[in-house]
Design a protein around this motif. Structure first.
Motif, PDB file in Angstrom:
ATOM      1  N   VAL A   1      10.736   0.680  -0.229  1.00 14.54           N
ATOM      2  CA  VAL A   1      10.187   1.653  -1.268  1.00 14.54           C
ATOM      3  C   VAL A   1      11.175   2.803  -1.834  1.00 14.54           C
ATOM      4  N   ARG A   2      11.991   3.100  -0.822  1.00  9.45           N
ATOM      5  CA  ARG A   2      13.040   4.269  -1.445  1.00  9.45           C
ATOM      6  C   ARG A   2      13.989   3.559  -2.412  1.00  9.45           C
TER       7      ARG A   2
ATOM      8  N   VAL B   1       5.252   6.237   4.021  1.00  7.72           N
ATOM      9  CA  VAL B   1       5.214   7.339   3.242  1.00  7.72           C
ATOM     10  C   VAL B   1       5.919   8.532   3.901  1.00  7.72           C
ATOM     11  N   GLU B   2       5.905   8.601   5.242  1.00 12.04           N
ATOM     12  CA  GLU B   2       6.473   9.923   5.762  1.00 12.04           C
ATOM     13  C   GLU B   2       8.123   9.540   5.802  1.00 12.04           C
TER      14      GLU B   2
ATOM     15  N   SER C   1       0.808  -1.429   0.016  1.00 15.86           N
ATOM     16  CA  SER C   1      -0.043   0.022  -0.087  1.00 15.86           C
ATOM     17  C   SER C   1       0.952   1.219   0.059  1.00 15.86           C
ATOM     18  N   ALA C   2       1.907   1.251   0.732  1.00 15.64           N
ATOM     19  CA  ALA C   2       2.973   2.444   0.877  1.00 15.64           C
ATOM     20  C   ALA C   2       3.500   2.627  -0.512  1.00 15.64           C
ATOM     21  N   ALA C   3       3.789   1.634  -1.068  1.00 10.73           N
ATOM     22  CA  ALA C   3       4.606   1.706  -2.499  1.00 10.73           C
ATOM     23  C   ALA C   3       3.480   2.220  -3.461  1.00 10.73           C
ATOM     24  N   LEU C   4       2.353   1.701  -3.491  1.00 10.55           N
ATOM     25  CA  LEU C   4       1.349   2.422  -4.515  1.00 10.55           C
ATOM     26  C   LEU C   4       1.064   3.948  -4.095  1.00 10.55           C
ATOM     27  N   MET C   5       1.231   4.530  -3.084  1.00  6.37           N
ATOM     28  CA  MET C   5       0.888   5.664  -2.413  1.00  6.37           C
ATOM     29  C   MET C   5       2.099   6.775  -2.283  1.00  6.37           C
ATOM     30  N   HIS C   6       3.308   6.198  -2.639  1.00  2.82           N
ATOM     31  CA  HIS C   6       4.610   6.739  -1.945  1.00  2.82           C
ATOM     32  C   HIS C   6       4.937   8.043  -2.713  1.00  2.82           C
ATOM     33  N   ASP C   7       4.142   8.351  -3.929  1.00  4.26           N
ATOM     34  CA  ASP C   7       4.036   9.664  -4.569  1.00  4.26           C
ATOM     35  C   ASP C   7       3.191  10.631  -4.534  1.00  4.26           C
TER      36      ASP C   7
ATOM     37  N   GLY D   1       2.720  13.744   1.782  1.00  7.00           N
ATOM     38  CA  GLY D   1       2.009  12.568   1.399  1.00  7.00           C
ATOM     39  C   GLY D   1       1.447  11.829   2.432  1.00  7.00           C
ATOM     40  N   GLY D   2       2.350  11.761   3.496  1.00  6.17           N
ATOM     41  CA  GLY D   2       1.766  10.896   4.995  1.00  6.17           C
ATOM     42  C   GLY D   2       0.500  11.483   5.508  1.00  6.17           C
ATOM     43  N   ALA D   3       0.443  12.919   5.238  1.00  8.73           N
ATOM     44  CA  ALA D   3      -0.734  13.684   5.694  1.00  8.73           C
ATOM     45  C   ALA D   3      -1.737  13.286   4.875  1.00  8.73           C
ATOM     46  N   VAL D   4      -1.620  13.257   3.627  1.00 12.08           N
ATOM     47  CA  VAL D   4      -2.803  12.841   2.586  1.00 12.08           C
ATOM     48  C   VAL D   4      -3.248  11.393   2.919  1.00 12.08           C
TER      49      VAL D   4
END
Length: 435
Positions: free
Chosen positions: A379-380, A362-363, A309-315, A345-348
């Motif tokens: 992810v990085r 994400v953060e 999930s984090a990889a999908l939303m990392h940007d 991104g983490g806030a979103v």
């Protein structure tokens, strides 16, 4: 976050093969398990056809129970046992020593034959809808039921359990089912390892974790069914099947909720592509390869779900930028600006109601790798790899890996880079350029 590269105009992104999947072949372990199950099933079927069925009403009742359980089997949900009612009924038949106080006379071969026939019949609709193959499922079912019956019936027929009291007999059944469940975990992990190429240790650990949930319910229900039928007869089957049937329906609803959840995350991930902030297919590629690297590093299923999930939303933090970064490439930005975008991104992510663990990854993706959780490190590194190989030509993957290895002093975790290299070498994943 994207780290560089531009996609050529007028071209569509090329999707790699699913991460973590090996080239199609027949691994020896998988072939051995299937051959053992086929030999056992064929022998039992031949003996049963030669000698005939004993106590046909009992065989029909348990066969119907297994068939109903298989008809209700679901696919796609990441659970250990897709047909808990069928598994419990099969184990109960293997442990059946008496029916309403009268000793039963069916043996090991009849148990395996009835369970096999019922499983095949119940799997016909799934196969017709293309939800197969069932070979792994059937091999596990035949071998586990055969193991239980072989351990139980010779001892029962020799009167070993006659001197045992009620509690001792029940504990013996539970102990036997526990041993059977452990063997089934080993079989499931071995088949998954042969099918996917993922490390055996983490797969076995996931199977053992799953055993504490639905697996324990299946074992307990199978033992209770066998004990109840021995006392009151076949009328006990529908009574003790109802709780597990309701549990199976609840798991189906849970699986539907999880599917909707994943679809929501995938839709959010595409927002940056639709808005033109990142190249098409970037988030999907990073998520697929991140999950494969996470498997290689031994992450558990819950950890892999958070990582994916984090990889999908990392940007997704780039949606907060007034002036988009060209092609989503943020590698040239100062470190403070990269961390600011990651925090946005983490806030979103937190506002969407997604698991807070996803927001943390994400953060933290722009932090120094020594301060990052494992998922953020993955992810990085995978994101950097995808950006480096895009439009880089045939030699791009090797050059990208070399650049990542050179950056392990400060930007990327060495163990993550080496795990990525092993995944790419094993699965021939080069993530070709869009051009």
């Amino acid at each position: 976050m994207a780290s560089g590269g531009h996609r050529r105009r007028g071209t569509a992104p090329v999707r790699p093969r699913a991460a973590g999947r090996r080239p199609l072949r027949s691994p020896p372990v998988k072939a051995l398990i299937h051959a053992s199950a086929a030999l056992l099933a064929g022998t039992c079927l031949a003996v049963t056809l030669w000698t005939g069925l004993e106590e046909r009403s009992t065989a029909l009742a348990f066969g119907l129970l297994v068939c109903v359980g298989e008809l209700g089997r679901w696919t796609g949900a990441r659970v250990r046992e897709a047909a808990p009612l069928g598994a419990a009924g099969a184990l109960a038949y293997a442990l059946l020593g008496a029916d309403a106080g009268q000793p039963s006379h069916h043996g090991v071969t009849q148990v395996v034959t009835v369970v096999l026939a019922a499983s095949l019949l119940g799997g016909v609709p799934h196969t017709a809808r293309g939800r197969g193959p069932m070979t792994d499922h059937l091999a596990r079912r035949v071998l586990t039921v055969g193991f239980t019956a072989v351990c139980f019936h010779p001892l029962y027929d020799q009167g070993v359990f006659e001197e045992w009291g009620g509690p001792a007999y029940a504990l013996a059944l539970l102990a036997l089912l526990t041993l059977t469940a452990l063997c089934d975990c080993v079989l499931a992990a071995a088949l998954a390892h042969s099918r996917t190429g993922w490390p055996f240790g983490p797969l076995l650990r996931d199977e053992l974790r799953g055993l504490l949930g639905i697996g324990s319910a299946v074992c307990a229900t199978g033992a209770v069914m066998a004990l109840a039928v021995a006392v009151v007869g076949l009328w006990a089957l529908p009574v003790f099947s109802l709780p597990l049937l309701l549990t199976q329906l609840s798991f189906k609803r849970y699986a539907a909720v999880r599917t909707t959840y994943r679809q929501t995350i995938a839709s959010l991930a595409r927002a940056t592509e639709i808005a033109g902030y990142t190249p098409a297919g970037h988030a999907w590629r990073v998520a697929e390869l991140s999950r494969a690297v996470g498997r290689e590093l031994g992450l558990t299923r819950p950890e892999l779900a958070v990582l994916e999930s984090a990889a999908l939303m990392h940007d997704i933090g780039q949606l907060s930028l007034v002036d988009p970064v060209p092609a989503g490439a943020t590698a040239g930005l100062p470190g403070a600006e990269q961390r600011r975008i990651a925090l946005l991104g983490g806030a979103v992510v937190r506002q969407t109601g997604v698991d807070s663990a996803v927001a943390v990854v994400v953060e933290r993706q722009a932090d120094p790798y020594r301060e990052q959780p494992v998922a953020a490190r993955i992810v990085r590194t995978v994101n950097a790899y995808d950006e480096k190989v895009r439009d880089a030509g045939p030699g791009g993957p090797l050059r990208a890996l070399e650049e990542l290895r050179l950056a392990t002093a400060g930007d990327h975790a060495p163990e993550v880079v080496e795990s990525l290299a092993r995944v790419l070498a094993r699965d021939c994943l080069t993530l070709p350029s869009a051009g």
